[in-house]
Enzyme design. Sequence first.
Site: not given
Ligand code: NDP
Length: 272
Positions: A14, A65, A151, A217
């Site tokens: 973090s 969260k 998705n 990032y």
């Molecule tokens: P979640 O675990 O809640 O969701 C993950 C998502 O990614 C789901 O929609 C999942 O699809 C999809 N996914 C995972 N693997 C694959 C793949 N191989 N191919 C296609 N889709 C895939 O994670 P979060 O939503 O919490 O986080 C997502 C990203 O956002 C992370 O990388 C996190 O670091 C980033 N983030 C950045 C922030 C910032 O301030 N810059 C703030 C918050 C998040 P499915 O539903 O099919 O499993």
Amino acid sequence: MTQYAVMGDPISHSKSPQIHSLFAEQTGEDMHYDKFQIAAADFSAEVAGFFERGGGGLNVTVPHKEAAFALADYPSPRASLARAANTLGRDPEGGIWADNTDGVGLVRDLTDNHQLSLSGKHILMLGAGGAARGVLAELIHCAPASITIMNRTLSRAEELRTDLAAQGVMHVRAMNEPGGPRYDLVINGTSASLKNEGLQLDAALFAANFVAYDMMYGAEETDFMSWATAAGAGASLDGLGMLVEQAAESFALWRGKRPETQRVIDQIRQSL
Ligand code: NDP
């Protein structure tokens, strides 16, 4: 000196302590910011203990969260829409308030830092997890021409559309499904890059000079950014600015002062 912290699991990566220390230095606020690795089973008790010891506020990251939202006495409208919170504080009567600053963080990064107008644009959101849920309402409020969620698991995108239906119309399509508008802006809100799993998107889905934004990032360009550049994107951006902007919003909620962010984004980027 007032104590603040971020709780998550894992937490070692973090950047929040660095970001908030820079904000405190810049604004002259007397505060200290820690990071704590907290298991899901201990989260509620740790939050209660932190505030009982006089803590000023908490940031919350993966996987807490939703739990942070659930334990709040006073969730904000934007936390309620996301059913997730990344910022907690204590009101004068002792109750815990919760907010979600991810959406405003993303929109400020796009519109202020990168000078992009979202009005009238066709936006594609990849992913339907916590990150997508946290930012979609804020994107709708920017009056785009359309928002489409793609998705891997279609039912999850449909559920998200239903939950946010009162905010505005959103479309749901399977990954790479043709037939929609040509997208001007694509936001990667999936965790595919985290696992080194390429998304394999069809370049034909996108308008000329489209903008690609990865919520991820790192020191290097992400795979998604490299794909976008090769596919003809006019700009390929990462999520560091979003991270700093969501932190600035939390800081303003706690301390009543809005820090200047561009310098902090530059400083954190140098440290990646
Ligand atoms: P979640 O675990 O809640 O969701 C993950 C998502 O990614 C789901 O929609 C999942 O699809 C999809 N996914 C995972 N693997 C694959 C793949 N191989 N191919 C296609 N889709 C895939 O994670 P979060 O939503 O919490 O986080 C997502 C990203 O956002 C992370 O990388 C996190 O670091 C980033 N983030 C950045 C922030 C910032 O301030 N810059 C703030 C918050 C998040 P499915 O539903 O099919 O499993």
